[in-house]
Design a protein around this motif. Structure first.
Motif, short mmCIF file in Angstrom:
data_model
loop_
_atom_site.label_atom_id
_atom_site.label_comp_id
_atom_site.label_asym_id
_atom_site.label_seq_id
_atom_site.Cartn_x
_atom_site.Cartn_y
_atom_site.Cartn_z
N SER A 197 -8.22 -1.63 13.60
CA SER A 197 -7.68 -0.40 14.01
C SER A 197 -5.84 -0.30 14.04
O SER A 197 -5.32 0.60 13.83
CB SER A 197 -8.04 -0.05 15.49
N CYS A 198 -5.43 -1.47 14.59
CA CYS A 198 -4.12 -1.53 14.48
C CYS A 198 -3.55 -1.55 13.21
O CYS A 198 -2.46 -0.65 12.87
CB CYS A 198 -3.54 -2.81 15.35
N ASN A 199 -4.11 -2.20 12.18
CA ASN A 199 -3.68 -2.00 10.84
C ASN A 199 -3.80 -0.90 9.96
O ASN A 199 -3.12 -0.63 9.10
CB ASN A 199 -4.17 -3.42 10.03
N THR A 200 -4.44 0.06 10.58
CA THR A 200 -4.39 1.50 9.95
C THR A 200 -3.07 1.79 9.94
O THR A 200 -2.62 2.54 8.93
CB THR A 200 -5.39 2.23 10.84
N CYS A 201 -2.29 1.77 10.93
CA CYS A 201 -0.79 2.23 10.77
C CYS A 201 -0.05 1.06 10.47
O CYS A 201 0.77 1.35 9.68
CB CYS A 201 -0.32 2.78 12.16
N HIS A 202 -0.10 -0.05 11.03
CA HIS A 202 0.75 -1.21 10.94
C HIS A 202 0.58 -2.20 9.88
O HIS A 202 1.66 -2.75 9.29
CB HIS A 202 0.66 -2.02 12.24
N GLN A 203 -0.49 -2.10 9.03
CA GLN A 203 -1.10 -2.66 7.99
C GLN A 203 -1.10 -4.21 8.12
O GLN A 203 -2.23 -4.71 7.86
CB GLN A 203 -0.05 -2.64 6.81
N ASP A 204 -0.10 -4.63 8.84
CA ASP A 204 -0.35 -6.25 9.23
C ASP A 204 0.23 -6.18 10.47
O ASP A 204 1.45 -6.11 10.68
CB ASP A 204 0.51 -7.12 8.01
N LEU A 205 -0.51 -6.27 11.55
CA LEU A 205 -0.10 -6.34 12.97
C LEU A 205 1.19 -7.49 13.14
O LEU A 205 1.95 -7.12 14.03
CB LEU A 205 -1.06 -6.74 13.66
N ILE A 562 7.01 1.60 9.64
CA ILE A 562 6.61 1.09 7.97
C ILE A 562 7.69 0.28 7.75
O ILE A 562 8.90 0.42 7.56
CB ILE A 562 6.93 2.52 7.08
N LYS A 563 6.88 -0.98 7.39
CA LYS A 563 7.86 -2.27 6.86
C LYS A 563 7.74 -2.62 5.54
O LYS A 563 8.42 -3.54 4.93
CB LYS A 563 7.75 -3.27 7.88
N GLU A 564 6.25 -2.31 4.99
CA GLU A 564 5.87 -2.68 3.57
C GLU A 564 5.68 -1.36 2.79
O GLU A 564 5.13 -0.42 3.33
CB GLU A 564 4.77 -3.56 3.67
N CYS A 565 6.04 -1.52 1.39
CA CYS A 565 5.87 -0.40 0.43
C CYS A 565 4.38 -0.05 0.27
O CYS A 565 3.86 1.10 0.36
CB CYS A 565 6.15 -0.67 -0.83
N THR A 566 3.43 -1.07 0.59
CA THR A 566 1.96 -0.99 0.56
C THR A 566 1.35 -0.17 1.39
O THR A 566 0.21 0.21 1.50
CB THR A 566 1.23 -2.36 0.18
N GLN A 567 2.03 0.15 2.68
CA GLN A 567 1.64 0.87 3.64
C GLN A 567 1.29 2.30 3.21
O GLN A 567 0.50 2.93 3.83
CB GLN A 567 2.41 0.80 5.00
N CYS A 568 2.12 2.72 2.46
CA CYS A 568 2.07 4.09 1.76
C CYS A 568 1.54 4.36 0.31
O CYS A 568 0.89 5.30 0.00
CB CYS A 568 3.03 4.87 2.13
N LYS A 639 11.38 -4.30 -12.23
CA LYS A 639 9.96 -3.90 -12.62
C LYS A 639 9.19 -3.92 -11.01
O LYS A 639 8.29 -4.50 -10.84
CB LYS A 639 9.15 -4.82 -13.45
N PRO A 640 9.76 -3.02 -10.22
CA PRO A 640 9.11 -2.87 -8.79
C PRO A 640 7.65 -2.56 -8.81
O PRO A 640 7.59 -1.67 -9.64
CB PRO A 640 9.89 -1.83 -8.28
N THR A 641 6.99 -3.21 -7.80
CA THR A 641 5.53 -2.67 -7.58
C THR A 641 5.38 -2.70 -6.31
O THR A 641 6.26 -3.09 -5.62
CB THR A 641 4.57 -3.83 -8.16
N PRO A 642 4.57 -1.91 -5.60
CA PRO A 642 4.15 -2.01 -4.17
C PRO A 642 4.25 -3.06 -3.35
O PRO A 642 4.51 -3.18 -2.36
CB PRO A 642 3.03 -0.85 -3.94
N THR A 643 3.36 -4.11 -4.02
CA THR A 643 3.33 -5.36 -3.63
C THR A 643 4.72 -6.44 -3.58
O THR A 643 4.81 -7.22 -2.83
CB THR A 643 2.29 -6.28 -4.10
N ASP A 644 5.53 -5.80 -4.52
CA ASP A 644 6.86 -6.66 -4.59
C ASP A 644 7.84 -5.84 -5.34
O ASP A 644 8.07 -5.84 -6.59
CB ASP A 644 6.58 -8.04 -5.38
N HIS A 645 8.47 -5.06 -4.35
CA HIS A 645 9.47 -4.10 -5.14
C HIS A 645 10.79 -5.05 -5.58
O HIS A 645 11.72 -4.35 -5.90
CB HIS A 645 9.84 -3.04 -3.90
N THR A 646 11.01 -6.15 -5.38
CA THR A 646 12.04 -6.85 -5.71
C THR A 646 11.47 -7.41 -7.39
O THR A 646 12.42 -8.29 -7.84
CB THR A 646 12.50 -7.93 -4.64
N GLN A 647 10.61 -7.17 -7.68
CA GLN A 647 9.99 -8.03 -9.03
C GLN A 647 11.02 -7.72 -10.12
O GLN A 647 11.42 -6.46 -10.41
CB GLN A 647 8.65 -7.51 -9.36
N VAL A 648 11.37 -8.57 -11.12
CA VAL A 648 12.24 -8.36 -12.22
C VAL A 648 11.32 -8.87 -13.33
O VAL A 648 10.40 -9.50 -13.33
CB VAL A 648 13.54 -9.04 -12.03
#
Length: 650
Positions: A197-205, A562-568, A639-648
């Motif tokens: 339930s927490c991770n529904t918003c926080h993704q990773d508590l 929101i702390k991670e791109c993958t949350q949205c 080459k940013p992705t939601p899981t790693d937006h620093t990817q090159v």
């Protein structure tokens, strides 16, 4: 990151001889292990730590646990270097006084660092099996009286200290509840909220607090207890106080967090066991002891006499239930047809609960506001919120109905509302398409639609989105595969009334959908929002970074949730930048689109290289920034992705 109380171990795989290198083995090939248990090759890579507790007891006041750790492939994890072990016991409901809730008592914790010191006895059996015997004796605690008849809990925090060979491991939590003498499962528990339930918003508590250390809500609830933390920091008080003032639709119902789940067998306690401390954490203006805002209550003994479970649940979930019932009663369907004189004809039908068109006149007196916003160019709107420097035009905002009355220029034709827009700046390509975002606000009482009065309560209904072209060709449509509105609903609820107040409120449902996912399910996109959140900004003409590509990043960043791109994001759809021009990043100033989007989260100076060297224009004039809009070279390397937006691309 995953935290587990139990896990299925692939016995055959773990016990068999597997042909893999010993990379990540923690410096040993491991013991053979018992038949049918983890042994042989240790895990070569570790993304997840799964814990299984094999034995948990308290002997003469000293807790000890034996446990097995595997990775995501059920392979044994060998060589864990640092763990924290904590002990607690659970006082049952009513034991400290009539009406009182159950309560954890936290004895203390011990941190065992293999490379440094270990208070207790820690054994790594080199086959995925571990054991720990505490140094502390629970009977020696000066503040808490140990009772071997109570439910006991041992919690583990596994640190992200690499294994001896350098293999990375994630921060992880685990816990076990047991009876002191036999280790059997206790007959009662306190698991009121599931981490899910927490991770529904926080993704990773784990990202919420304490540097990523604690990812299981049970750890939070066990540690934040009276005697361990200060007054007001107890979990049942703290968590409500932190969430009650957030303007999130999901928090209108207690069951958004307290939901039935195998991991939360006591989820119903929120309505079943009312206490002054818990209730007062949300109803913060009430002083139960002083009799302020409520009859005086010096303890919890009389709470349940008035606040029975069914009544409490109905009272705290009724608002959401009523809203859903109202929303389900009506829908909309709209068409938009471009004309040779550059106007467009908008036709809006009102639908009943079964999707059948009805005569709008039959519900007109119940309509508080039917609002429309029209723009041109779905992929990169050319009409500003205010007049755009490019087209010289602003969006067309028109109420078709207000306070039950048809507005000027709106007619009823065959039970449908019809409005012809002023001339639109139609053009070629994307600008051959106009689109209209439509909101409907109805007057309501409880679950019923009612005739509007000055002080009527209202409910925002399902929004509608219509497309039309001047040429008669199929319209262009903005991509919807970057953010699916279902991720928004996770925090804001499925009755989220976007912008209600200044607008009629927009409830996003399948009614606005124009695309389907790979499984044929309608995608509820957020593309209608660009009718107002234009590249030229909103009411402040860029001063508040109101363009859609930036505004959501800015507003969610300010909230700190929101702390991670993958949350949205489920995708970034980088190709969408190929059709974008510059975005207004301050009043009257424009920035090339990739840079503008990135700097809505990151300060320009933090990016690490000269943006202008990459073809960017930052806070330049409109013409200059738009001329350079397709000259940015960011994606040559990035080459940013939601899981790693620093990817090159290297």
């Amino acid at each position: 990151m995953m935290n587990a109380q139990t896990t299925k171990i692939a016995l055959l795989l773990a016990a068999s001889a597997v042909t893999m290198a010993l990379t990540g083995c923690g410096g040993s090939d491991g013991n053979d292990g018992n038949p049918g248990e983890p042994g042989g090759e240790p895990a070569p890579a570790i993304q997840t730590l799964n814990f299984t507790f094999d034995k948990s007891v308290v002997t003469n006041g000293v807790p000890s646990v034996e446990f097995t750790v595997t990775n995501e492939d059920d392979l044994p994890v060998v060589g864990l270097q640092k763990m924290r072990f904590a002990a607690a016991q659970l006082i049952p409901q009513g034991a400290t006084g009539a009406g009182n809730a159950s309560q954890w008592q936290y004895f203390g914790d011990e941190t065992c660092d293999v490379a440094a010191t270990c208070p207790g006895t820690f054994v790594d059996k080199k086959n995925g099996h571990y054991s720990y015997t505490f140094n502390m004796n629970l009977t020696a605690n000066a503040k808490i009286t140990y009772n071997d008849q109570l439910a006991q809990r041992v919690l583990i925090r596994a640190y992200n200290t690499p294994l001896p060979d350098g293999t990375q491991v994630p921060n992880s939590n685990a816990f076990v509840d047991f009876t002191a003498d036999t280790g059997a499962a206790p007959t009662y528990s306190r698991k009121i909220v599931a981490t899910e339930s927490c991770n529904t918003c926080h993704q990773d508590l784990a990202n919420v607090k304490h540097g990523g250390a604690y990812s299981d809500v049970n750890y939070c609830a066990t540690c934040h207890t009276a005697g361990k933390v200060g007054v007001g920091k107890e979990f049942n008080v703290l968590v409500h106080a932190k969430h009650k003032d957030l303007t999130l639709g999901s928090l209108e119902s207690c069951q958004s967090c307290h939901a039935a789940n195998d991991a939360a067998p006591d989820w119903g306690n929120w309505s079943r066991i009312p206490t002054a401390a818990t209730c007062g954490s949300c109803h913060s203006t009430v002083d139960f002891a002083a009799g302020k805002g409520h009859s005086q209550q010096l303890d919890n003994s009389n709470c349940i006499a008035c606040h029975n479970s069914d009544w409490t649940a109905e009272l705290h979930t009724g608002k959401t239930a009523d809203k859903k019932a109202v929303i389900a009663q009506l829908g909309m369907q709209a068409t938009l047809v471009g004309q040779t004189d550059d106007t467009a004809v908008l036709t809006v039908s009102i639908l009943d609960k079964d999707g059948n068109a009805i005569d709008a006149a039959t519900v007109q007196d119940k309509i508080k506001r039917l609002e429309t916003v029209t723009n041109v160019g779905p992929n990169f709107p050319i009409m500003g919120y205010n007049k755009s420097p490019g087209s010289g035009a602003a969006k067309i905002a028109k109420d078709l109905v207000k306070d039950g009355a048809l507005q000027d220029g709106v007619t009823l034709v065959d039970g449908k509302m019809v409005f012809t827009t002023p001339a639109l700046p139609f053009g070629a390509g994307d600008t051959d398409t106009a689109f209209t975002f439509i909101g409907l606000e109805m007057c309501s009482t409880g679950t019923s639609l009612t005739a509007c009065t000055v002080d009527s309560a209202t409910t925002s209904m399902k929004a509608e989105l219509a497309f039309g072209t001047k040429s008669g060709n199929a319209p262009s449509m903005r991509h919807v595969n970057s953010v699916n509105f279902s991720t928004c609903q996770g925090c804001h609820s499925d009755t989220f009334e976007i912008h209600k107040g200044h607008h009629s409120g927009f409830v996003m449902t399948e009614q606005v959908s124009h695309a389907k996912d790979a499984n044929g399910k309608a995608i509820v996109g957020v593309d209608g929002c660009v009718a107002c959140h234009t590249p030229d900004g909103t009411y402040a003409s860029g001063a508040n970074k109101g363009a859609f590509e930036m505004k959501l990043h800015v507003i969610h960043g300010e909230q700190g949730v929101i702390k991670e791109c993958t949350q949205c994001h489920n995708d970034f759809n980088l190709d969408a930048f190929k059709v974008k021009g510059a975005l207004a990043t301050s009043a009257g100033k424009y920035t090339t689109p990739i840079t503008a989007t990135c700097t809505s989260c990151h300060a320009p100076e933090s990016i690490g290289h000269g943006l202008e060297n990459m073809g960017a224009i930052v806070n330049g004039d409109y013409v200059q920034a738009n001329q350079a809009a397709q000259s940015e070279t960011c994606f040559y390397c990035h080459k940013p992705t939601p899981t790693d937006h620093t990817q090159v691309k290297m």
